[in-house]
Design an enzyme around this catalytic site. Structure first.
Site, PDB file in Angstrom:
ATOM      1  CB  THR A  25      -0.925   0.057   1.234  1.00  0.00           C
ATOM      2  OG1 THR A  25      -0.119   0.267   2.395  1.00  0.00           O
ATOM      3  CG2 THR A  25      -1.768  -1.193   1.369  1.00  0.00           C
ATOM      4  CB  CYS A  26       0.815   4.390  -1.660  1.00  0.00           C
ATOM      5  SG  CYS A  26      -0.903   4.737  -2.042  1.00  0.00           S
TER       6      CYS A  26
END
Length: 111
Positions: A25-26
């Site tokens: 994920t960012c």
């Protein structure tokens, strides 16, 4: 949360035994990271194994251990936390927006 877990479920069903799935994920939000890894291990632990992540040249922290103090949702055990990487934008050694990486291997068929 809910959509990510639906995506995880679909990916795990489609993954062949011996196949590797990377969950990344960012964000450094533990509800989207450690909590979803915990969810996957609790739900599909008979078929999945958490694998160590290695990204050379970037400073990483281990995952968060314990539970979310606000919700009580589980995060990772100390051993599991060492298998995932958190990249915090506040880390002076990294020039990043913050992200999280984990990796799983499907150990056997779900049938």
């Amino acid at each position: 949360g809910r959509y990510q877990r639906q995506l995880l479920a679909a990916a795990i069903r489609l993954l062949k035994p011996g196949g590797r799935m990377v969950y990344c994920t960012c964000t450094i939000n533990p509800a989207e990271n450690e909590a979803n890894v915990r969810f996957a291990l609790d739900r599909w632990g008979h078929w999945l194994q958490l694998e160590p992540v290695a990204v050379p040249g970037i400073s990483a922290q281990p995952g968060l251990v314990g539970t979310d103090p606000a919700t009580g949702e589980g995060w990772l055990s100390p051993g599991e936390a060492n298998f995932v990487h958190r990249y915090d934008p506040a880390d002076e050694h990294n020039d990043c927006i913050g992200f999280f990486i984990s990796s799983f291997t499907k150990t056997r068929s779900m049938r």
